[in-house]
Design an enzyme around this catalytic site. Structure first.
Site, PDB file in Angstrom:
ATOM      1  N   THR A  16       0.790  -1.295   0.154  1.00  0.00           N
ATOM      2  CA  THR A  16      -0.031   0.094  -0.168  1.00  0.00           C
ATOM      3  C   THR A  16       0.722   1.244   0.204  1.00  0.00           C
ATOM      4  O   THR A  16       0.578   2.243  -0.287  1.00  0.00           O
ATOM      5  CB  THR A  16      -0.802   0.011   1.507  1.00  0.00           C
ATOM      6  OG1 THR A  16      -0.035  -0.028   2.312  1.00  0.00           O
ATOM      7  CG2 THR A  16      -1.802  -1.291   1.285  1.00  0.00           C
ATOM      8  N   ARG A  20       9.349  -1.483  -0.698  1.00  0.00           N
ATOM      9  CA  ARG A  20      10.231  -0.918   0.453  1.00  0.00           C
ATOM     10  C   ARG A  20      11.245  -2.393   0.490  1.00  0.00           C
ATOM     11  O   ARG A  20      10.664  -3.333   0.704  1.00  0.00           O
ATOM     12  CB  ARG A  20       9.622  -0.628   1.715  1.00  0.00           C
ATOM     13  CG  ARG A  20       8.992   0.486   1.816  1.00  0.00           C
ATOM     14  CD  ARG A  20       8.144   0.919   3.046  1.00  0.00           C
ATOM     15  NE  ARG A  20       7.364   2.105   2.977  1.00  0.00           N
ATOM     16  CZ  ARG A  20       6.661   2.415   4.003  1.00  0.00           C
ATOM     17  NH1 ARG A  20       6.583   1.648   5.291  1.00  0.00           N
ATOM     18  NH2 ARG A  20       5.749   3.624   3.739  1.00  0.00           N
ATOM     19  N   SER A 111       9.190   6.086   4.535  1.00  0.00           N
ATOM     20  CA  SER A 111       8.544   6.659   5.612  1.00  0.00           C
ATOM     21  C   SER A 111       9.139   6.698   6.937  1.00  0.00           C
ATOM     22  O   SER A 111      10.081   7.386   6.953  1.00  0.00           O
ATOM     23  CB  SER A 111       6.903   5.957   5.669  1.00  0.00           C
ATOM     24  OG  SER A 111       6.204   6.652   6.417  1.00  0.00           O
ATOM     25  N   HIS A 112       8.803   5.949   7.860  1.00  0.00           N
ATOM     26  CA  HIS A 112       9.118   6.137   9.221  1.00  0.00           C
ATOM     27  C   HIS A 112      10.374   4.999   9.589  1.00  0.00           C
ATOM     28  O   HIS A 112      10.812   5.019  10.695  1.00  0.00           O
ATOM     29  CB  HIS A 112       8.067   5.938  10.137  1.00  0.00           C
ATOM     30  CG  HIS A 112       7.450   4.511  10.049  1.00  0.00           C
ATOM     31  ND1 HIS A 112       6.553   4.141   8.892  1.00  0.00           N
ATOM     32  CD2 HIS A 112       7.246   3.378  10.634  1.00  0.00           C
ATOM     33  CE1 HIS A 112       5.945   3.151   8.917  1.00  0.00           C
ATOM     34  NE2 HIS A 112       6.419   2.467  10.025  1.00  0.00           N
ATOM     35  N   LYS A 124       7.494   4.908  -4.442  1.00  0.00           N
ATOM     36  CA  LYS A 124       6.097   4.793  -4.432  1.00  0.00           C
ATOM     37  C   LYS A 124       5.580   5.826  -5.486  1.00  0.00           C
ATOM     38  O   LYS A 124       5.950   6.716  -5.631  1.00  0.00           O
ATOM     39  CB  LYS A 124       5.471   5.291  -3.009  1.00  0.00           C
ATOM     40  CG  LYS A 124       3.921   5.206  -2.924  1.00  0.00           C
ATOM     41  CD  LYS A 124       3.333   5.535  -1.429  1.00  0.00           C
ATOM     42  CE  LYS A 124       3.407   6.863  -1.215  1.00  0.00           C
ATOM     43  NZ  LYS A 124       2.592   7.485  -0.108  1.00  0.00           N
ATOM     44  N   ASP A 275       7.484  12.442  11.150  1.00  0.00           N
ATOM     45  CA  ASP A 275       8.601  11.146  10.761  1.00  0.00           C
ATOM     46  C   ASP A 275       9.106  11.369   9.465  1.00  0.00           C
ATOM     47  O   ASP A 275       9.430  12.637   8.875  1.00  0.00           O
ATOM     48  CB  ASP A 275       7.540   9.848  10.426  1.00  0.00           C
ATOM     49  CG  ASP A 275       6.591   9.984   9.051  1.00  0.00           C
ATOM     50  OD1 ASP A 275       6.353  11.085   8.790  1.00  0.00           O
ATOM     51  OD2 ASP A 275       6.516   8.873   8.588  1.00  0.00           O
ATOM     52  N   ASP A 277       8.972  10.898   6.124  1.00  0.00           N
ATOM     53  CA  ASP A 277       8.435  11.719   4.938  1.00  0.00           C
ATOM     54  C   ASP A 277       7.680  12.682   5.352  1.00  0.00           C
ATOM     55  O   ASP A 277       6.941  13.215   4.276  1.00  0.00           O
ATOM     56  CB  ASP A 277       8.086  10.825   4.088  1.00  0.00           C
ATOM     57  CG  ASP A 277       6.972   9.995   4.339  1.00  0.00           C
ATOM     58  OD1 ASP A 277       6.769   9.869   5.613  1.00  0.00           O
ATOM     59  OD2 ASP A 277       6.135   9.517   3.592  1.00  0.00           O
ATOM     60  N   ASP A 279       4.494  12.658   6.945  1.00  0.00           N
ATOM     61  CA  ASP A 279       3.209  12.451   6.793  1.00  0.00           C
ATOM     62  C   ASP A 279       2.568  11.837   8.125  1.00  0.00           C
ATOM     63  O   ASP A 279       1.243  11.769   8.222  1.00  0.00           O
ATOM     64  CB  ASP A 279       2.756  11.279   5.703  1.00  0.00           C
ATOM     65  CG  ASP A 279       3.325  10.000   6.055  1.00  0.00           C
ATOM     66  OD1 ASP A 279       4.106   9.611   6.881  1.00  0.00           O
ATOM     67  OD2 ASP A 279       3.141   9.110   5.009  1.00  0.00           O
ATOM     68  N   ARG A 280       3.495  11.527   9.198  1.00  0.00           N
ATOM     69  CA  ARG A 280       2.879  11.286  10.650  1.00  0.00           C
ATOM     70  C   ARG A 280       3.325  12.134  11.583  1.00  0.00           C
ATOM     71  O   ARG A 280       3.968  12.995  11.501  1.00  0.00           O
ATOM     72  CB  ARG A 280       3.361   9.752  10.802  1.00  0.00           C
ATOM     73  CG  ARG A 280       3.327   8.623   9.820  1.00  0.00           C
ATOM     74  CD  ARG A 280       3.987   7.401  10.321  1.00  0.00           C
ATOM     75  NE  ARG A 280       3.745   6.409   9.476  1.00  0.00           N
ATOM     76  CZ  ARG A 280       3.382   5.255   9.742  1.00  0.00           C
ATOM     77  NH1 ARG A 280       3.057   4.612  10.827  1.00  0.00           N
ATOM     78  NH2 ARG A 280       3.196   4.396   8.530  1.00  0.00           N
ATOM     79  N   THR A 342      -6.561  -0.482   6.403  1.00  0.00           N
ATOM     80  CA  THR A 342      -5.373   0.399   6.542  1.00  0.00           C
ATOM     81  C   THR A 342      -4.893   0.630   5.343  1.00  0.00           C
ATOM     82  O   THR A 342      -4.802  -0.162   4.236  1.00  0.00           O
ATOM     83  CB  THR A 342      -4.196  -0.535   7.343  1.00  0.00           C
ATOM     84  OG1 THR A 342      -4.724  -0.534   8.756  1.00  0.00           O
ATOM     85  CG2 THR A 342      -3.091   0.427   7.473  1.00  0.00           C
ATOM     86  N   GLU A 361      -5.785   7.250  10.988  1.00  0.00           N
ATOM     87  CA  GLU A 361      -5.476   6.004  11.350  1.00  0.00           C
ATOM     88  C   GLU A 361      -4.683   5.958  12.546  1.00  0.00           C
ATOM     89  O   GLU A 361      -3.980   6.917  13.086  1.00  0.00           O
ATOM     90  CB  GLU A 361      -4.724   5.154  10.554  1.00  0.00           C
ATOM     91  CG  GLU A 361      -3.272   5.983   9.859  1.00  0.00           C
ATOM     92  CD  GLU A 361      -2.822   5.179   8.353  1.00  0.00           C
ATOM     93  OE1 GLU A 361      -3.842   4.523   7.856  1.00  0.00           O
ATOM     94  OE2 GLU A 361      -1.975   5.389   8.133  1.00  0.00           O
ATOM     95  N   GLU A 362      -4.599   4.840  13.299  1.00  0.00           N
ATOM     96  CA  GLU A 362      -3.953   4.666  14.770  1.00  0.00           C
ATOM     97  C   GLU A 362      -2.311   4.843  14.401  1.00  0.00           C
ATOM     98  O   GLU A 362      -1.724   5.217  15.489  1.00  0.00           O
ATOM     99  CB  GLU A 362      -4.314   3.528  15.453  1.00  0.00           C
ATOM    100  CG  GLU A 362      -4.179   2.292  14.563  1.00  0.00           C
ATOM    101  CD  GLU A 362      -2.598   1.806  14.366  1.00  0.00           C
ATOM    102  OE1 GLU A 362      -1.958   2.117  15.408  1.00  0.00           O
ATOM    103  OE2 GLU A 362      -2.393   1.369  13.328  1.00  0.00           O
ATOM    104  N   LYS A 374      -1.696  11.292   4.221  1.00  0.00           N
ATOM    105  CA  LYS A 374      -1.828  11.816   5.777  1.00  0.00           C
ATOM    106  C   LYS A 374      -0.699  13.115   5.775  1.00  0.00           C
ATOM    107  O   LYS A 374       0.169  13.032   4.877  1.00  0.00           O
ATOM    108  CB  LYS A 374      -1.299  10.659   6.757  1.00  0.00           C
ATOM    109  CG  LYS A 374      -0.351   9.612   6.402  1.00  0.00           C
ATOM    110  CD  LYS A 374      -0.331   8.496   7.197  1.00  0.00           C
ATOM    111  CE  LYS A 374       0.769   7.527   7.032  1.00  0.00           C
ATOM    112  NZ  LYS A 374       0.348   6.602   5.946  1.00  0.00           N
TER     113      LYS A 374
END
Length: 541
Positions: A16, A20, A111-112, A124, A275, A277, A279-280, A342, A361-362, A374
């Protein structure tokens, strides 16, 4: 020479969040080229198209960007819009795709996940709406990687990625843009920057930890330059190829320096982290940690105080593992609330259809329909705007929210790098017993329902199965288990624990203590520690 012979690689199936792998895997001859060519082929080619390109500054990012530019030129792309230095946060890339009417974009990030030559890298593809590619496209990419025999790449000098402006690469235009400006300008259209400047002028103290990742330059420009926060408000503000040895995941485990400061005697009024990139996000007040699920619920309940959402929300969406705290807000506001698998692409469908304007999302991700990803800094600005409007502390806002809606105690326990076969066997055994669990009693809890979540998209009718196991207990508590696809080795088992407390005297407990019955019930039902030999989870959030 533009055509190069190649052979397929195993293991190029994107998830998704794209593909990676360990960085050295991507650095193998032809590995990156194969995947990029397969991506171009799977989206119908890039002849005459405009694409956005950038990433989080991690190791190998610039080299990958140069390769992709030469491949885009050889494949006939008309224009590539690139962040200066090959930098773009993920939400900033989504915004540029939408703002410039591009046909899509490539984001270079894991990402993270940690960065460096021995850590992680990712690629991506995002669609013309600015959101991640849907499963139909990622499946087509994977199929193409299995049959590829050649890729196209221009034999030309490296283009200049450090100077703003346009240059030519073959017949293609390379446009290097400021990676921050367009995103910061967008934020000014959504939030009351005057009220935020007044907040900082009043002596309000904030700490923003950018974790040596991409949001450093964005946070400095927005908080320190445009809003007048004191110099040094943003820490770890310079993006580094290895994130300074940090694990750029904004949670209490990895952002421990920020946690220590915010829980200390001299804590600032507000703390946040983002994070790799961008987005968190993680949100903190003095002595107060806000879980991502609670954060989403608070933003939903207070969105009307923010100029960009003053007209009301269209609807709300959350991922299935995210707590039901926001469901209670949606019910009170008379809004539709969607429960999705997710993956941000599911939110994108709902936003494109005009059904929702806030989602989350969590896993520390929240966002809105301003982009199709996000967005960490957007969430921080939402919180700041709400604090400015309500003139309350984070702790006071949380106490007020729980008094009104009740509290969903919530935690996620991650068991990382499990042998894939072991993890799949464990969940396979649970799948076989789901039908027998209803009506049983486990550690004093009665099982009300048990299933494997499947989702029918209300927009396009697509069905997504096998999205995680749900065990619901009488009284609104539940356990969710699923395997995550965000790691690069082994399997990560995520266990989500939730307990609803509607009464005022049940609102002020330590979450792990409040969830102790759920933790015990999960071990009885699944036997994670017994079967894996782990003493406990690797990460608790």
């Amino acid at each position: 020479m533009t055509r190069h012979e190649t052979q397929p690689f195993d293991g190029q199936k994107p998830g998704t969040s794209g593909l990676r792998k360990k960085t050295r895997v991507f650095m193998q001859p032809n590995f990156l080229e194969n995947f990029v060519q397969a991506t171009f082929d799977a989206v119908g080619g890039v002849q005459g198209k405009t694409l956005v390109l950038g990433g989080d500054g991690r190791f190998f990012g610039r080299e990958a960007a140069l390769t992709i530019l030469k491949m885009a030129a050889a494949n006939g792309a008309a224009r590539m819009i690139v962040g200066q230095g090959a930098w773009l946060s993920t939400p900033a890339a989504s915004n540029l795709i939408r703002q410039r009417g591009a046909d899509g974009g490539i984001i270079l990030s894991a990402s993270h996940n940690p960065g460096g030559p021995d850590e992680d890298f990712g690629v991506k593809y995002n669609m013309s709406n600015g959101g991640p590619a849907p499963e139909s496209v990622t499946s087509a990419i994977h199929q193409r990687t299995q049959e590829i025999t050649e890729y196209r790449k221009l034999d030309a000098p490296d283009p200049d990625l450090d100077s703003l402006g346009e240059t030519g690469l073959g017949e293609m235009t390379v446009e290097v843009v400021d990676p921050v400006a367009a995103y910061a300008d967008l934020m000014e259209t959504l939030f009351d920057f005057k009220a935020l400047r007044d907040l900082f002028d009043s002596g309000f103290r904030m700490r923003m930890d950018s974790m040596c990742a991409i949001t450093g330059p964005y946070a400095v420009e927005i908080f320190e330059n445009r809003l007048g926060a004191p110099t040094g408000t943003v820490t770890h503000a310079t993006p580094l190829p290895d994130f300074g040895g940090m694990h750029p995941d904004p949670n209490p485990t990895w952002a421990h320096e920020l946690m220590d400061e915010m829980m200390g005697d001299a804590a600032p009024d507000f703390g946040a982290a983002s994070d790799g990139d961008g987005d968190r996000n993680m949100i903190l007040g003095a002595g107060t940690y806000v879980s991502p699920s609670d954060s989403l619920a608070v933003l939903a309940a207070n969105a009307h105080l923010v100029p960009g959402y003053a007209g009301g929300l269209k609807g709300i969406a959350r991922s299935m593992p995210t707590s039901a705290a926001v469901d209670r807000v949606a019910e009170a506001l008379g809004l539709d609330c969607y429960e999705t698998p997710t993956g941000w692409k599911f939110f994108g469908n709902l936003m494109d259809a005009g059904r929702v304007s806030l989602c989350g999302e969590e896993s520390f991700g929240t966002g809105s329909d301003h982009v199709r990803e996000k967005d960490g800094l957007w969430a921080v600005l939402m919180w700041l705007n709400i604090l400015a409007a309500r003139k309350m502390s984070v702790a006071e806002i949380m106490a007020d929210h729980w008094a009104r809606f009740g509290r969903n105690y919530y935690s996620r326990h991650d068991y990382e790098a499990l042998p894939i076969e072991q993890a799949e066997t464990m969940l396979g055994d649970l799948r076989a017993r789901l039908g027998d669990l209803v009506g049983s009693e486990v550690e004093g809890l009665s099982v009300a329902s048990a299933d494997e979540f499947a989702y029918t998209d209300p927009v396009d009718g697509s069905i997504s199965r096998g999205q995680g196991f749900r065990i619901l207990f009488e009284g609104g508590s539940r356990v969710v288990l699923r395997l995550s696809g965000t790691g690069t080795e082994g399997a990560t088992l995520r266990v989500y624990l939730e307990r609803y407390a509607p009464e005022p005297d049940g609102l002020d407990h330590d979450p792990q203590e409040a969830l102790a019955p759920m933790i015990a019930a999960t071990e009885t039902l699944v036997g994670i520690r017994e079967r894996t030999g782990r003493a406990g989870p690797d990460v608790i959030t």
